[in-house]
Each structure stands twice: as C-alpha cells, then as structure tokens.
Design an enzyme around this catalytic site. Structure first.
Site, PDB file in Angstrom:
ATOM      1  CG  ASP A 161      -1.869   1.134   1.295  1.00  0.00           C
ATOM      2  OD1 ASP A 161      -2.248   1.624   0.222  1.00  0.00           O
ATOM      3  OD2 ASP A 161      -2.237   1.551   2.409  1.00  0.00           O
ATOM      4  CD  GLU A 205      -5.158   0.412  -2.594  1.00  0.00           C
ATOM      5  OE1 GLU A 205      -5.770  -0.586  -2.180  1.00  0.00           O
ATOM      6  OE2 GLU A 205      -5.135   1.486  -1.993  1.00  0.00           O
ATOM      7  CG  ASP A 255      -0.911   2.876   6.333  1.00  0.00           C
ATOM      8  OD1 ASP A 255      -1.304   3.482   5.335  1.00  0.00           O
ATOM      9  OD2 ASP A 255      -0.896   3.367   7.478  1.00  0.00           O
TER      10      ASP A 255
END
Lengths: 167, 167
Positions: free
Chosen positions: A10, A71, A144
């Site tokens: 992420d 992502e 996260d």
C-alpha cells in the site's frame, strides 16, 4: 499446487504498508508478516524515496515473493497527495522490477470487491474480511499493514481459476 | 569560483530529458551534454521505471554532477499522465539521493521566469534562451533535452548571489 508467496504493498510517502501472504491451497492462505516502512517529514522528498527503496529491497530479499501486488491510484480523492504517493509507488514498482520480481496492480475498488464482494465496502469490513481469510483472531494494525495484506489476498483470489477443476 | 556541474532532468515515462551544464563563472555556462532516456510502451510500467533508473545511474556515474535539478509537477495540465510521470519522477529523485547527490526542484513557471523573465513564455522562446545562454548556434533537439537544459540553467541562475560582491 505449490505455495505462492505474495507481497502486498500500500504505497505512501510517510507510510508504506506491506503484507506477506502465502497461498497454500485453493482459497486458503497463511499470514507470514506485515508492517510499515516509515519516513519523516523533515527528510526531504528524494531522501524519503531513497529510504523507501532501501527498505523495499530488504523486504524483497528477506521474503522473496513470487509476485509483488501494488495498489493503484485510480481516483483523485486527494489531489495534494497524488504526486508524492505516485512518486513512492514508482520507486516501489521499480525496485520490484529491478530485483526481478513480477508485479501486479489492483485498484482500491478491485481489492474491496475481491475480499468482500462489494466495491464500496467500508474500511472496517475489509479489515475484518482480511483477518477472517487469514485465520487471524484480530484485525491487523496499523491500517496500512492491513490494507497491504488485503492487496496480497486480492491477488491470490484474482488468480483463482474461473472454474474448479473436475475431480 | 569553482565550476559547478548541474544535471537537469525533465521527467516522463516514455521520454526523460536530460541536460548537463557547467557553471563556469557568474552567469556564464558551458554546455556539456544532453539527450533522452527512452522506454517503450510494450515494456510495462515497472519495467520502464527500472530502465529509467538504470540509465539515470549511468548518467550520474558518467557526469558526477554537483546537483540534480528536476522539474516539479505543479499544474494538473494532463490528469492522465500525472500518475505515470510522478512515478518516473520518484525513481529519478530516489536514484539521485541513493547515489549521494543533492537534488533541487523547480516548477515549469520558475524555469520560464528564470530564463526569459516571463513565467508564461512560449516554448520556442525558452528554447532560444537556452541556446543563447549556452552559446550554442542552434536550438537543442529533441524538446525534452532542451527542457532539461533549461532546468539546469535555471538552477545555476537561481543560485546567483542576490548582490554581486564589492570588488
């Protein structure tokens, strides 16, 4: 099937979430590790990116995943962070490619859809789904790290065959 | 004063422009080199970023600049390219920082202002100013290389002392 190890990422500038998951059988996963890479505001943009790459290389060497799933940045939710987050994302993708790892990219909506069946599922529902799929007794913190695990599990589920083989 | 070498960088995914300039005296510059790093569409995002970093490291090793000046992405002129260009920019900044080089960032408007005195000067006027300041008989091609030289010269001019020393 052989075990497939996935490193979910992420991306961010202050915090990069990471999560490592082994796909051990059809829709069956093992939690390996998760956490965050952190940088400080007073370090300057280029220096922060250097720290992110250094720590990413360490992660790759330690866990040697089959795939790095990152992502993607799809919606202009926050225009102010779009440039710095994209810069960090570039460094993370580059580090994986230079080290010889395959990369995959998923939008936030794909990740939610993949884990919960709903593209607009709320954050806590996604976190609960991650914990459940990984057989964990509690939600992974910080957010996260949980988000990164979600991306890794998403990749594992996206690569399921469309139909189960006839046995 | 000692010679200050500056590597100017105009970031992109398909084409990264670079230009190397020596500042040999107060507002006096020498053209050293310029060109482009190119990647192909069919190479995939992560692979293209790996090529950009590899070639950037080669440039740094060959020319060993004192400073790497990179154009910043300030205006959302093209939302579609903002993410990929920022990703490339992240890799370029990181490569400079990891290799131990100082970095500086200038907006397109600062570069134009610095070279022509007008923040909204048109492209050909900026290119002519670059050629003139570097004592070149013709405009540098391609545009990305000329833009990168403009960034390098901008850095050199921005670091002029505000007042000339009394002699």
């Amino acid at each position: 099937m052989s075990v497939q190890r996935i490193l979910g990422i992420d991306p961010g500038t202050a915090t990069v979430g990471f999560g490592i998951v082994d796909k051990i059988a059809q829709d069956s996963y093992r939690y390996i590790s998760s956490g965050i890479i952190q940088t400080k505001k007073d370090q300057g943009a280029a220096q922060r990116l250097a720290i992110i790459r250094r720590d990413m290389i360490t992660l790759l060497e330690e866990y040697q995943p089959e795939v790095v799933a990152v992502e993607s940045i799809f919606f202009f939710k926050n225009a102010k962070t779009l440039v710095p987050v994209s810069q960090a994302r570039g460094v993370l993708l580059e580090a994986a490619a230079t080290s010889g790892y395959l990369t995959a990219e998923y939008t936030p909506m794909q990740v939610k859809m993949c884990l919960t069946g709903h593209g607009r599922a709320d954050k806590s529902f996604v976190q609960e789904s991650v914990a459940k799929l990984l057989n964990l007794s509690q939600i992974i913190k910080p957010d996260d790290a949980s988000d990164a695990l979600a991306i890794a599990v998403c990749h594992a589920r996206m690569t399921l065959p469309a139909y189960a083989p006839a046995t």
